[in-house]
Design a protein around this motif. Structure first.
Motif, PDB file in Angstrom:
ATOM      1  N   ALA A 202       3.365  -2.508   1.817  1.00 25.58           N
ATOM      2  CA  ALA A 202       3.569  -2.897   3.220  1.00 25.58           C
ATOM      3  C   ALA A 202       4.234  -1.748   3.984  1.00 25.58           C
ATOM      4  O   ALA A 202       3.825  -1.415   5.104  1.00 25.58           O
ATOM      5  N   LYS A 206       2.610   0.276   7.057  1.00 31.05           N
ATOM      6  CA  LYS A 206       3.331   0.310   8.329  1.00 31.05           C
ATOM      7  C   LYS A 206       3.547   1.743   8.806  1.00 31.05           C
ATOM      8  O   LYS A 206       3.502   2.032  10.002  1.00 31.05           O
ATOM      9  N   TRP A 218      -3.734  -5.443   7.150  1.00 34.38           N
ATOM     10  CA  TRP A 218      -2.360  -5.890   6.859  1.00 34.38           C
ATOM     11  C   TRP A 218      -1.734  -6.527   8.105  1.00 34.38           C
ATOM     12  O   TRP A 218      -1.009  -7.512   7.999  1.00 34.38           O
ATOM     13  N   LYS A 219      -2.044  -5.957   9.278  1.00 35.12           N
ATOM     14  CA  LYS A 219      -1.519  -6.541  10.535  1.00 35.12           C
ATOM     15  C   LYS A 219      -2.128  -7.913  10.757  1.00 35.12           C
ATOM     16  O   LYS A 219      -1.436  -8.873  11.083  1.00 35.12           O
ATOM     17  N   ILE A 224       2.552  -7.052   8.028  1.00 44.03           N
ATOM     18  CA  ILE A 224       3.376  -5.953   8.594  1.00 44.03           C
ATOM     19  C   ILE A 224       3.507  -6.171  10.092  1.00 44.03           C
ATOM     20  O   ILE A 224       2.740  -6.902  10.687  1.00 44.03           O
TER      21      ILE A 224
END
Ligand SMILES: Cc1cc2nc3c(=O)[nH]c(=O)nc-3n(C[C@H](O)[C@H](O)[C@H](O)COP(=O)(O)O)c2cc1C
Length: 224
Positions: A202, A206, A218-219, A224
């Motif tokens: 993560a 990021k 991931w967003k 994150i």
């Protein structure tokens, strides 16, 4: 329970029969189960399309997608392979190569954290433990928290030549794993190492150290 089985070979040898022992002990009438073979999937050509662009654009997607979908929908995943030269079969590794985009370092499926897996291997003398360890390592990096291992040296090239006492031991081990799987279904949790690595990934996503495709994923997941 939904159970998906991935065979690392096509023939009905000792590993296939060991898998049957497990399925006989595990499956009940309410369960849904699907089986696939890793054979005939072309080698990964290293085009990076799945990682950088989109897994749907993989040139071999039509062959891998039904297997991947069944794995992703399963509660329990069983992956088996005979030991070939101290490891899994080439065809099974080829399938795993097509799952690189699902590694924790790229775009892991969140639901993997709820799954239980079982890795199975037989060998004539040595190497079944290595083969199940190799499978478990792949599944760990997909994010599966619990992988039971059923491996045995059977001192035979054919299932018919396996001694009855060896078959009995396999049956007992299969039954033990089936009981544990049923008991722990829906209760597994990620261990410290997996949690730590997930956090590390993560941080990596990021800080822009991954690919834009992975970071967007991931967003989207809210990680994150
Ligand atoms: C290509 C090949 C490689 C093998 N390599 C090993 C090995 O490294 N060590 C070993 O003890 N047995 C080895 N074996 C024997 C098999 O692992 C063993 O017979 C196994 O139980 C076969 O499972 P199957 O009947 O499901 O194919 C090999 C067999 C083949 C065909």
């Amino acid at each position: 329970m939904k159970i998906t089985v991935l065979h690392g070979q096509k023939h009905h040898g000792s590993t296939w029969n060991t898998t049957r022992l497990l399925l006989d002990a595990l499956i009940s009438q309410e369960d849904e189960h699907h089986e696939f073979c890793a054979n005939d999937i072309p080698d990964c050509i290293g085009c990076f399309t799945c990682i950088m662009k989109d897994e749907e654009s993989c040139p071999h997607r039509s062959m891998t997608k039904p297997i991947i979908q069944a794995i992703e929908q399963a509660d329990v995943l069983i992956v088996e392979t005979p030991n070939y030269c101290m490891g899994m079969t080439g065809q099974l590794k080829t399938f795993f190569d097509h799952m690189a985009y699902r590694w924790m370092s790229h775009r892991p499926l969140g639901e993997m954290k709820n799954k239980i897996a079982i890795a199975i291997s037989t060998t004539a003398g040595a190497g079944a433990r290595v083969a199940t360890k190799q499978i478990a390592r792949q599944l760990f990096w997909w994010g599966i928290p619990k992988v039971y291992r059923l491996n045995k040296a059977i001192a035979a090239a054919k299932w018919d030549d396996v001694k009855p006492e060896t078959k009995l031991k396999l049956k007992q081990k299969a039954a033990e794993i089936a009981i544990k799987t049923r008991k722990n279904h829906g209760r597994v949790r990620r261990g410290l190492r997996q949690k730590f690595l997930f956090k590390l990934m993560a941080v990596m996503q990021k800080s822009g150290l991954g690919t834009p495709k992975d970071a967007a994923y991931w967003k989207d997941q809210g990680w994150i």
